[in-house]
Write an enzyme that holds these catalytic residues in place. Structure first.
Site, PDB file in Angstrom:
ATOM      1  N   CYS A   1      44.576 -10.831  27.486  1.00 31.84           N
ATOM      2  CA  CYS A   1      43.910  -9.615  27.962  1.00 31.84           C
ATOM      3  C   CYS A   1      43.405  -8.853  26.745  1.00 31.84           C
ATOM      4  O   CYS A   1      44.082  -8.796  25.716  1.00 31.84           O
ATOM      5  CB  CYS A   1      44.873  -8.738  28.761  1.00 31.84           C
ATOM      6  SG  CYS A   1      44.077  -7.241  29.423  1.00 31.84           S
TER       7      CYS A   1
ATOM      8  N   CYS B   1      47.015  -2.615  25.838  1.00 28.51           N
ATOM      9  CA  CYS B   1      48.071  -1.642  26.155  1.00 28.51           C
ATOM     10  C   CYS B   1      49.319  -2.007  25.335  1.00 28.51           C
ATOM     11  O   CYS B   1      49.806  -3.137  25.433  1.00 28.51           O
ATOM     12  CB  CYS B   1      48.373  -1.644  27.650  1.00 28.51           C
ATOM     13  SG  CYS B   1      46.886  -1.459  28.652  1.00 28.51           S
TER      14      CYS B   1
ATOM     15  N   CYS C   1      52.570  -3.782  26.765  1.00 36.31           N
ATOM     16  CA  CYS C   1      52.387  -4.960  27.615  1.00 36.31           C
ATOM     17  C   CYS C   1      52.353  -6.230  26.773  1.00 36.31           C
ATOM     18  O   CYS C   1      51.597  -6.326  25.808  1.00 36.31           O
ATOM     19  CB  CYS C   1      51.089  -4.819  28.407  1.00 36.31           C
ATOM     20  SG  CYS C   1      50.578  -6.340  29.230  1.00 36.31           S
TER      21      CYS C   1
ATOM     22  N   CYS D   1      51.894 -13.510  42.494  1.00 36.83           N
ATOM     23  CA  CYS D   1      51.329 -12.666  41.448  1.00 36.83           C
ATOM     24  C   CYS D   1      50.542 -13.592  40.525  1.00 36.83           C
ATOM     25  O   CYS D   1      51.105 -14.531  39.967  1.00 36.83           O
ATOM     26  CB  CYS D   1      52.472 -11.983  40.705  1.00 36.83           C
ATOM     27  SG  CYS D   1      51.921 -11.054  39.270  1.00 36.83           S
TER      28      CYS D   1
ATOM     29  N   GLU E   1      42.989  -8.461  32.867  1.00 35.20           N
ATOM     30  CA  GLU E   1      42.444  -7.313  33.577  1.00 35.20           C
ATOM     31  C   GLU E   1      41.416  -7.844  34.592  1.00 35.20           C
ATOM     32  O   GLU E   1      40.325  -8.272  34.211  1.00 35.20           O
ATOM     33  CB  GLU E   1      41.792  -6.343  32.563  1.00 35.20           C
ATOM     34  CG  GLU E   1      40.893  -5.292  33.168  1.00 35.20           C
ATOM     35  CD  GLU E   1      41.527  -4.492  34.315  1.00 35.20           C
ATOM     36  OE1 GLU E   1      42.713  -4.138  34.246  1.00 35.20           O
ATOM     37  OE2 GLU E   1      40.801  -4.233  35.295  1.00 35.20           O
TER      38      GLU E   1
HETATM   39  N1  SAH Z   1      45.574  -5.559  33.786  1.00 33.17           N
HETATM   40  C1  SAH Z   1      45.931  -5.063  35.048  1.00 33.17           C
HETATM   41  C2  SAH Z   1      46.781  -6.012  35.861  1.00 33.17           C
HETATM   42  C3  SAH Z   1      47.817  -6.794  35.120  1.00 33.17           C
HETATM   43  S1  SAH Z   1      49.154  -5.864  34.471  1.00 33.17           S
HETATM   44  C4  SAH Z   1      46.586  -3.713  34.912  1.00 33.17           C
HETATM   45  O1  SAH Z   1      46.936  -3.325  33.811  1.00 33.17           O
HETATM   46  O2  SAH Z   1      46.704  -3.038  35.933  1.00 33.17           O
HETATM   47  C5  SAH Z   1      50.066  -5.495  35.964  1.00 33.17           C
HETATM   48  C6  SAH Z   1      50.953  -4.273  35.874  1.00 33.17           C
HETATM   49  O3  SAH Z   1      52.080  -4.495  34.999  1.00 33.17           O
HETATM   50  C7  SAH Z   1      50.219  -3.056  35.320  1.00 33.17           C
HETATM   51  O4  SAH Z   1      50.521  -1.939  36.100  1.00 33.17           O
HETATM   52  C8  SAH Z   1      50.799  -2.949  33.934  1.00 33.17           C
HETATM   53  O5  SAH Z   1      50.652  -1.665  33.422  1.00 33.17           O
HETATM   54  C9  SAH Z   1      52.234  -3.376  34.153  1.00 33.17           C
HETATM   55  N2  SAH Z   1      52.943  -3.732  32.929  1.00 33.17           N
HETATM   56  C10 SAH Z   1      52.462  -4.371  31.856  1.00 33.17           C
HETATM   57  N3  SAH Z   1      53.424  -4.509  30.918  1.00 33.17           N
HETATM   58  C11 SAH Z   1      54.550  -3.970  31.425  1.00 33.17           C
HETATM   59  C12 SAH Z   1      55.879  -3.816  30.939  1.00 33.17           C
HETATM   60  N4  SAH Z   1      56.232  -4.269  29.742  1.00 33.17           N
HETATM   61  N5  SAH Z   1      56.769  -3.197  31.728  1.00 33.17           N
HETATM   62  C13 SAH Z   1      56.412  -2.744  32.954  1.00 33.17           C
HETATM   63  N6  SAH Z   1      55.177  -2.861  33.461  1.00 33.17           N
HETATM   64  C14 SAH Z   1      54.241  -3.457  32.711  1.00 33.17           C
HETATM   65 FE1  SF4 Z   2      45.871  -5.945  29.969  1.00 35.41          FE
HETATM   66 FE2  SF4 Z   2      47.047  -4.847  32.109  1.00 35.41          FE
HETATM   67 FE3  SF4 Z   2      48.487  -5.645  29.956  1.00 35.41          FE
HETATM   68 FE4  SF4 Z   2      46.915  -3.495  29.757  1.00 35.41          FE
HETATM   69  S1  SF4 Z   2      48.702  -3.729  31.083  1.00 35.41           S
HETATM   70  S2  SF4 Z   2      47.073  -5.167  28.245  1.00 35.41           S
HETATM   71  S3  SF4 Z   2      45.211  -4.105  31.049  1.00 35.41           S
HETATM   72  S4  SF4 Z   2      47.327  -6.962  31.329  1.00 35.41           S
END
Ligand code: SAH
Ligand code: SF4
Length: 365
Positions: free
Chosen positions: A125, A129, A132, A118, A177
């Site tokens: 980023c 979100c 995250c 991974c 991202e």
């Molecule tokens: N930015 C991209 C890829 C990196 S995040 C994206 O958002 O798809 C990879 C995955 O982890 C995404 O599906 C994201 O929504 C998820 N993710 C991020 N923070 C998380 C959390 N705290 N718990 C569970 N999944 C999470």
């Molecule tokens: Fe960025 Fe993916 Fe995290 Fe959203 S979930 S802040 S796109 S890394």
């Protein structure tokens, strides 16, 4: 307050590296160094084939050339700051310092049937979100193609040495991202799937690019001759909630992002993975499962539910198992293939997709 990383870095990329270049460009680079073009193949076989980057180990190169070639084409890109193991050694998280002090993480996960890397595509980023950890500190910079590829090559080396198994899958679910760093990510994917000695020779199907839903870039990706697996981080089937959980939804709505996903599926023949973090009392209601089921029924898609990994200071928590089970049941009843992602790496603070680069601690030393 020193709880947030201080961002003082230049947003410039690191020196050029072998993995930034395709084989033809590597040949040209050799010629520019006064070396025969076939050295490009030799060095590529070391790096991609044997996962070796130490010039001293490249004994088929003349001693006088080794360091010169390494200086020009194999600059160190990733310095290991920490390598943590859990799940009885099957999961390893690596924290890297980049040439400018930025920090990124990668995770290696060994399963019965696969070994997955991974990787991060950006330092931080910019998508914001709120659930995250990576999103909380904002974007530092894009990674170069080679900074992305080098994470994979390192993890492949780690897998070979420590598991010992062969790396089979790569997911762009680390920090960043991927589609916001489009050109470099696509070039990195090309290196990963190119047959040796040009690249690592991974199967396209086994490379997954995960996106928050940047619609124009999704369409563009569909038109590349790549056909990698696309994961779409949906997290809510309705715009009201998705606007909050995935702020980019304020720009591209659920209907648009799903249209782009179906366009991708149609052009590539690849089933799209819909990622859905289960957040207690936020997006886990039965009616949302039903709405999601209705949106996805009959489409080339499956749902991957991710138990939320609560981030420090967040008001959100994972859904209880019974709620999760009911959500899965309703999706399946709607005819939608559904899996629940395992929670690898919890005890090393972040499985795949939940990386924070706890760099604030690292930077203080
Ligand atoms: N930015 C991209 C890829 C990196 S995040 C994206 O958002 O798809 C990879 C995955 O982890 C995404 O599906 C994201 O929504 C998820 N993710 C991020 N923070 C998380 C959390 N705290 N718990 C569970 N999944 C999470
Ligand atoms: Fe960025 Fe993916 Fe995290 Fe959203 S979930 S802040 S796109 S890394």
């Amino acid at each position: 307050m020193s709880t947030l990383p201080v961002v003082t870095r230049r947003a410039t990329l690191p020196p050029a590296h072998l993995a930034d270049l395709d084989l033809a460009a590597r040949r040209e680079a050799m010629a520019a160094l006064g070396e025969p073009a076939y050295r490009a193949g030799q060095v590529s076989r070391h790096y991609f084939g044997r996962l070796v980057r130490d010039p001293a180990a490249m004994t088929d190169l003349p001693a006088a050339s080794r360091q010169r070639i390494a200086d020009a084409l194999l600059p160190p890109l990733l310095t290991s700051l920490r390598d943590a193991a859990c799940d009885a050694g099957a999961t390893r998280k690596a924290l890297w310092r980049l040439y400018d002090g930025s920090l990124v993480e990668s995770v290696l996960m060994g399963y019965a049937d696969r070994v997955t890397a991974c990787v991060s595509s950006q330092a931080g980023c910019g998508m914001g979100c709120p659930f995250c950890a990576t999103g909380q500190a904002g974007l530092t910079r894009n990674l170069s193609t080679a900074e992305i590829v080098d994470q994979v090559v390192y993890l492949a080396g780690m897998a070979a040495a420590q598991l010992p198994r062969r790396l089979s899958h790569v997911v762009f679910m680390g920090m960043g991202e991927p589609l916001a760093n489009y050109d470099r990510v696509v070039a990195a994917v090309r290196r990963l799937v190119a047959p040796p000695p040009e690249g690592l020779g991974l199967s396209r199907r086994r490379v997954t690019v995960s996106t928050v839903g940047l619609v124009p870039a999704m369409h563009r990706l569909a038109e590349e001759d790549l056909a990698v697996t696309l994961a779409l981080s949906l997290h809510a089937p309705d715009d009201d909630l998705r606007d909050e959980l995935v702020p980019v939804n304020q720009r591209w709505k659920v209907s648009e992002v799903l249209r782009a996903a179906w366009d991708y599926a149609e052009r590539t023949g690849r089933r799209v993975s819909i990622e859905y973090a289960m957040i207690r009392d936020v997006n886990d209601q039965p009616w949302r499962a039903d709405l999601l089921g209705k949106l996805l029924a009959g489409k080339l898609a499956h749902v991957n539910l991710i138990p939320l990994n609560p981030t420090p200071g967040s008001r959100w928590d994972a859904s209880p198992p019974s709620v999760e089970r009911e959500f899965v049941r309703r999706l399946r009843a709607a005819g939608v293939a559904t899996t629940v992602r395992d929670t690898r790496g919890r005890d090393i603070d972040g499985a795949c997709g939940q990386l924070a680069a706890s760099g604030r601690h690292e930077r203080e030393v």
